[in-house]
Design an enzyme around this catalytic site. Structure first.
Site, PDB file in Angstrom:
ATOM      1  N   SER A 119       0.819  -1.209   0.000  1.00  0.00           N
ATOM      2  CA  SER A 119       0.000   0.000   0.000  1.00  0.00           C
ATOM      3  C   SER A 119       0.857   1.264   0.000  1.00  0.00           C
ATOM      4  O   SER A 119       0.322   2.368  -0.057  1.00  0.00           O
ATOM      5  CB  SER A 119      -0.936   0.001   1.211  1.00  0.00           C
ATOM      6  OG  SER A 119      -0.212  -0.210   2.402  1.00  0.00           O
ATOM      7  N   THR A 148     -40.397  25.522 -10.922  1.00  0.00           N
ATOM      8  CA  THR A 148     -40.722  24.170 -10.480  1.00  0.00           C
ATOM      9  C   THR A 148     -40.915  23.385 -11.770  1.00  0.00           C
ATOM     10  O   THR A 148     -41.420  23.938 -12.758  1.00  0.00           O
ATOM     11  CB  THR A 148     -41.998  24.117  -9.610  1.00  0.00           C
ATOM     12  OG1 THR A 148     -43.101  24.555 -10.389  1.00  0.00           O
ATOM     13  CG2 THR A 148     -41.876  25.001  -8.364  1.00  0.00           C
ATOM     14  N   HIS A 149     -40.466  22.154 -11.782  1.00  0.00           N
ATOM     15  CA  HIS A 149     -40.466  21.327 -13.002  1.00  0.00           C
ATOM     16  C   HIS A 149     -39.710  22.025 -14.134  1.00  0.00           C
ATOM     17  O   HIS A 149     -40.017  21.814 -15.307  1.00  0.00           O
ATOM     18  CB  HIS A 149     -41.890  21.005 -13.475  1.00  0.00           C
ATOM     19  CG  HIS A 149     -42.783  20.509 -12.381  1.00  0.00           C
ATOM     20  ND1 HIS A 149     -42.936  19.183 -12.085  1.00  0.00           N
ATOM     21  CD2 HIS A 149     -43.534  21.188 -11.469  1.00  0.00           C
ATOM     22  CE1 HIS A 149     -43.762  19.044 -11.063  1.00  0.00           C
ATOM     23  NE2 HIS A 149     -44.138  20.253 -10.658  1.00  0.00           N
ATOM     24  N   LYS A 182     -17.430  30.514 -28.621  1.00  0.00           N
ATOM     25  CA  LYS A 182     -17.816  29.779 -27.426  1.00  0.00           C
ATOM     26  C   LYS A 182     -17.109  30.266 -26.159  1.00  0.00           C
ATOM     27  O   LYS A 182     -15.920  30.585 -26.162  1.00  0.00           O
ATOM     28  CB  LYS A 182     -17.515  28.280 -27.603  1.00  0.00           C
ATOM     29  CG  LYS A 182     -18.402  27.577 -28.594  1.00  0.00           C
ATOM     30  CD  LYS A 182     -19.857  27.488 -28.158  1.00  0.00           C
ATOM     31  CE  LYS A 182     -20.050  26.418 -27.102  1.00  0.00           C
ATOM     32  NZ  LYS A 182     -19.928  25.061 -27.636  1.00  0.00           N
ATOM     33  N   GLU A 199     -19.515  22.264 -15.229  1.00  0.00           N
ATOM     34  CA  GLU A 199     -19.823  20.912 -15.723  1.00  0.00           C
ATOM     35  C   GLU A 199     -19.009  19.873 -14.963  1.00  0.00           C
ATOM     36  O   GLU A 199     -19.517  18.805 -14.597  1.00  0.00           O
ATOM     37  CB  GLU A 199     -19.502  20.823 -17.218  1.00  0.00           C
ATOM     38  CG  GLU A 199     -20.399  21.699 -18.073  1.00  0.00           C
ATOM     39  CD  GLU A 199     -19.900  21.764 -19.503  1.00  0.00           C
ATOM     40  OE1 GLU A 199     -20.459  21.085 -20.365  1.00  0.00           O
ATOM     41  OE2 GLU A 199     -18.931  22.507 -19.765  1.00  0.00           O
ATOM     42  N   SER A 249     -13.490  27.151 -26.981  1.00  0.00           N
ATOM     43  CA  SER A 249     -13.579  25.978 -27.843  1.00  0.00           C
ATOM     44  C   SER A 249     -12.413  26.024 -28.814  1.00  0.00           C
ATOM     45  O   SER A 249     -11.991  27.096 -29.251  1.00  0.00           O
ATOM     46  CB  SER A 249     -14.895  26.012 -28.605  1.00  0.00           C
ATOM     47  OG  SER A 249     -14.790  25.257 -29.802  1.00  0.00           O
ATOM     48  N   TYR A 296      -9.495  -7.140  12.245  1.00  0.00           N
ATOM     49  CA  TYR A 296      -8.802  -6.588  11.083  1.00  0.00           C
ATOM     50  C   TYR A 296      -8.732  -7.623   9.970  1.00  0.00           C
ATOM     51  O   TYR A 296      -8.433  -8.797  10.199  1.00  0.00           O
ATOM     52  CB  TYR A 296      -7.368  -6.141  11.441  1.00  0.00           C
ATOM     53  CG  TYR A 296      -6.657  -5.569  10.228  1.00  0.00           C
ATOM     54  CD1 TYR A 296      -6.808  -4.244   9.876  1.00  0.00           C
ATOM     55  CD2 TYR A 296      -5.896  -6.394   9.385  1.00  0.00           C
ATOM     56  CE1 TYR A 296      -6.209  -3.736   8.731  1.00  0.00           C
ATOM     57  CE2 TYR A 296      -5.292  -5.887   8.245  1.00  0.00           C
ATOM     58  CZ  TYR A 296      -5.451  -4.561   7.923  1.00  0.00           C
ATOM     59  OH  TYR A 296      -4.875  -4.058   6.778  1.00  0.00           O
ATOM     60  N   GLN A 339      -7.423  -2.329   3.984  1.00  0.00           N
ATOM     61  CA  GLN A 339      -6.434  -1.497   3.291  1.00  0.00           C
ATOM     62  C   GLN A 339      -7.084  -0.746   2.126  1.00  0.00           C
ATOM     63  O   GLN A 339      -6.586   0.291   1.697  1.00  0.00           O
ATOM     64  CB  GLN A 339      -5.285  -2.387   2.801  1.00  0.00           C
ATOM     65  CG  GLN A 339      -4.193  -1.651   2.080  1.00  0.00           C
ATOM     66  CD  GLN A 339      -2.957  -2.523   1.912  1.00  0.00           C
ATOM     67  OE1 GLN A 339      -2.221  -2.748   2.864  1.00  0.00           O
ATOM     68  NE2 GLN A 339      -2.736  -3.015   0.704  1.00  0.00           N
ATOM     69  N   LYS A 360      -8.377   3.362   1.708  1.00  0.00           N
ATOM     70  CA  LYS A 360      -7.592   4.592   1.576  1.00  0.00           C
ATOM     71  C   LYS A 360      -7.714   5.333   0.256  1.00  0.00           C
ATOM     72  O   LYS A 360      -7.935   6.545   0.234  1.00  0.00           O
ATOM     73  CB  LYS A 360      -6.117   4.280   1.837  1.00  0.00           C
ATOM     74  CG  LYS A 360      -5.860   3.965   3.289  1.00  0.00           C
ATOM     75  CD  LYS A 360      -4.442   3.522   3.534  1.00  0.00           C
ATOM     76  CE  LYS A 360      -4.371   2.757   4.829  1.00  0.00           C
ATOM     77  NZ  LYS A 360      -5.208   1.524   4.824  1.00  0.00           N
ATOM     78  N   ASN A 410     -17.290  28.478 -22.536  1.00  0.00           N
ATOM     79  CA  ASN A 410     -17.909  27.276 -21.971  1.00  0.00           C
ATOM     80  C   ASN A 410     -17.808  27.204 -20.448  1.00  0.00           C
ATOM     81  O   ASN A 410     -16.821  27.651 -19.861  1.00  0.00           O
ATOM     82  CB  ASN A 410     -17.273  26.026 -22.578  1.00  0.00           C
ATOM     83  CG  ASN A 410     -17.629  25.872 -24.053  1.00  0.00           C
ATOM     84  OD1 ASN A 410     -18.682  26.340 -24.488  1.00  0.00           O
ATOM     85  ND2 ASN A 410     -16.747  25.246 -24.804  1.00  0.00           N
ATOM     86  N   ASN A 459      -2.333  -2.868  13.027  1.00  0.00           N
ATOM     87  CA  ASN A 459      -3.801  -2.758  12.947  1.00  0.00           C
ATOM     88  C   ASN A 459      -4.325  -1.552  13.714  1.00  0.00           C
ATOM     89  O   ASN A 459      -5.162  -0.803  13.209  1.00  0.00           O
ATOM     90  CB  ASN A 459      -4.460  -4.037  13.455  1.00  0.00           C
ATOM     91  CG  ASN A 459      -4.078  -5.245  12.614  1.00  0.00           C
ATOM     92  OD1 ASN A 459      -3.446  -5.091  11.568  1.00  0.00           O
ATOM     93  ND2 ASN A 459      -4.434  -6.431  13.063  1.00  0.00           N
TER      94      ASN A 459
HETATM   95  N1  ARG Z   1      -1.243  -1.468   5.079  1.00  0.00           N
HETATM   96  C1  ARG Z   1      -2.191  -1.999   6.011  1.00  0.00           C
HETATM   97  C2  ARG Z   1      -3.529  -1.268   5.859  1.00  0.00           C
HETATM   98  O1  ARG Z   1      -3.534  -0.262   5.268  1.00  0.00           O
HETATM   99  C3  ARG Z   1      -1.701  -1.792   7.402  1.00  0.00           C
HETATM  100  C4  ARG Z   1      -2.182  -2.797   8.365  1.00  0.00           C
HETATM  101  C5  ARG Z   1      -1.650  -4.123   8.026  1.00  0.00           C
HETATM  102  N2  ARG Z   1      -1.878  -5.067   9.048  1.00  0.00           N
HETATM  103  C6  ARG Z   1      -1.708  -6.369   8.836  1.00  0.00           C
HETATM  104  N3  ARG Z   1      -1.924  -7.140   9.821  1.00  0.00           N
HETATM  105  N4  ARG Z   1      -1.362  -6.822   7.685  1.00  0.00           N
HETATM  106  O2  ARG Z   1      -4.556  -1.725   6.319  1.00  0.00           O
END
Ligand code: ARG
Length: 471
Positions: A20, A152-153, A280, A287, A274, A314, A319, A322, A282, A107
């Protein structure tokens, strides 16, 4: 890190899926802040020797400075930000760095990082929402007596004050602020000390780490602490609602800037041209505001799906919380950054708006209400006004373009004062009901909105506490 149990090297193809670090490097600051609090607590409780804690803290501070200067180099084989930073700490201060991870797991560490990230980002987003609200308020203050057809509408319905229309967005954004504050409160709790899931045998002081980080408290349950991502979902939901609101604003500006409406002139700095059509100008900014809501809704749904049916505690699935969150943060910032100055510099075409009001039968309700004031039941008044609209439309004139005899032919109760009532400016002025579009009422609403945007945050300060900067 786990070499002891393994005989063979990890297949490089696993790193590509499992690592990650390409994205969680973004949590470098939060991870170091969390480690600093953890090391401090370890030293204070005597779980590690105070001089070891000092060496670790010095190393972490140096890493923080390097991180801020962009001098840290991460490796894919070290999987994530936590293990990369641990390796860098070991390289910097030697084997004593290995004591940092005492009484901690990745964790509870990663959960903490995400709490700190959400808390910080919610604050930053709220500040930018405030800037957009101020831009809307600024425009509203200049346009209390500018009238346009309310729809409205998407059909011209009744004339309204432009300020009234813009204030509707200020209040939508006000609810968004509250939702981001709620996400912030949900994130304001420390999972550190939960360990992998079951807590620890070491005599830790998780309240101390929470306090060092300025977090309000700790989780009552360590299993919940490592598996909870509700606070991230709260943030994604708040962001989805915000983007939905912004997409509505974006859509209205696109409509209003169209040749058909012509209610607004886009500022050159926030319009685009454009490559083929020289005439134009725009509304790309608006948008894209409209369109970018889609990815944010997607991130909310993606995380809900990751969590759905996930057993405690966990799992590596977590992961996946993120990238969507990061993209949401970036999208929201990018949109708010441009929307505030764009809204601030929009030029509303008051004459075009008034013309649209005059070229419509948006004052037909006034006629019905006029008859009601003369004692006619509303249903009958509605029917009489409808007949007069049909007559006027057949002749291609507005209601006020009909001679008095025509009015009288439909209802003898109608007198010459009907022409005043039909005047759209009068129609707006007379809507004095609370929350309505009457000019004085809108001025009151403006003051109320100003107070909400610039006044003290509800509940943020204890009653009677001195507030230095006036907020
Ligand atoms: N990179 C992991 C995450 O974002 C960190 C935690 C990993 N823990 C594990 N027991 N593998 O969740």
């Amino acid at each position: 890190m786990w070499g002891g149990r393994f005989e063979a090297e990890t297949d490089p193809r696993v790193h590509a899926l499992n690592a990650s670090i390409p994205f969680d490097r973004r949590l470098v600051r939060e991870d170091l802040e969390g480690s600093l609090a953890h090391a401090t607590m370890l030293g204070e409780t005597g779980i590690i020797a105070p001089e070891d804690a000092e060496a670790i803290i010095a190393g972490l501070k140096a890493l923080l400075a390097d991180a801020e200067a962009g001098r840290l180099s991460f490796r894919l084989e070290d999987e994530d930000i936590h293990m990369n930073l641990e390796r860098l700490l070991l390289e910097r201060i030697g084997p004593v760095g290995g004591k940092l991870h005492t009484a901690r797991s990745r964790n509870d560490q990663v959960a903490l990082d995400l709490h700190l990230f959400v808390r910080r980002q919610a604050e930053a987003v709220v500040e930018k929402i405030r800037t957009l609200q101020r831009a809307l308020l600024h425009q509203a203050e200049a346009h209390v007596e500018t009238i346009l057809p309310g729809y409205t509408h998407l059909k011209r319905a009744q004339p309204v004050s432009l300020a009234h229309h813009l204030l509707a967005y200020v209040w939508m954004l006000e609810r968004d602020v509250r939702r981001f504050r709620a996400a912030q409160t949900a994130a304001d709790v420390s999972p550190l000390g939960a360990g992998a899931l079951a807590g620890t045998t070491h005599p830790i002081d998780p309240h101390r780490t929470a306090a060092l980080l300025g977090l309000a408290g700790i989780y009552p349950n360590s299993i919940d602490a490592v598996s909870d991502r509700d606070f991230a979902l709260d943030f994604l939901y708040a962001a989805s609602m915000l983007m939905m609101h912004l997409s509505r604003l974006g859509e209205e500006i696109v409509l209003w800037a169209s040749d058909e409406f012509g209610f607004v002139e886009l500022p050159d700095a926030f319009a685009t041209g454009s490559s083929i059509m020289p005439q134009k100008k725009n509304p790309d900014v608006f948008e894209l505001t409209r369109a970018k809501s889609g990815r944010v809704f997607g991130h909310l749904f993606a995380l809900l799906t990751v969590l759905k049916g996930l057993p405690l505690a966990y799992n590596k699935d977590l992961q996946e919380d993120k990238e969507g969150l990061f993209d949401t943060v970036d999208t929201v910032h990018r949109v708010l950054d441009v929307l505030a100055p764009a809204v601030e510099t929009l030029r509303f075409r008051s004459e075009a708006m008034l013309r649209a009001v005059r070229e419509s039968y948006a004052n037909a309700t006034e006629l019905a209400d006029y008859l009601v004031r003369k004692g006619v039941p509303f249903r009958d008044a509605h029917a009489a006004a409808g007949r007069l609209v049909r007559l006027a439309a057949d002749r291609g004139v507005p209601l006020e373009g009909l001679p008095l005899e025509d009015f009288k032919a439909v209802s003898p109760l109608i007198g010459p004062d009907v022409y005043t009532v039909l005047d759209p400016v009068e129609a707006v002025r007379r809507r004095t009901s609370p929350g309505g579009t009457g000019f004085d009422e809108v001025r009151r609403q403006l003051a109320q909105a100003r107070q909400a945007v610039d006044g003290p945050a509800p509940g943020a300060f204890p009653a009677g506490a001195p507030v230095a900067d006036g907020r």
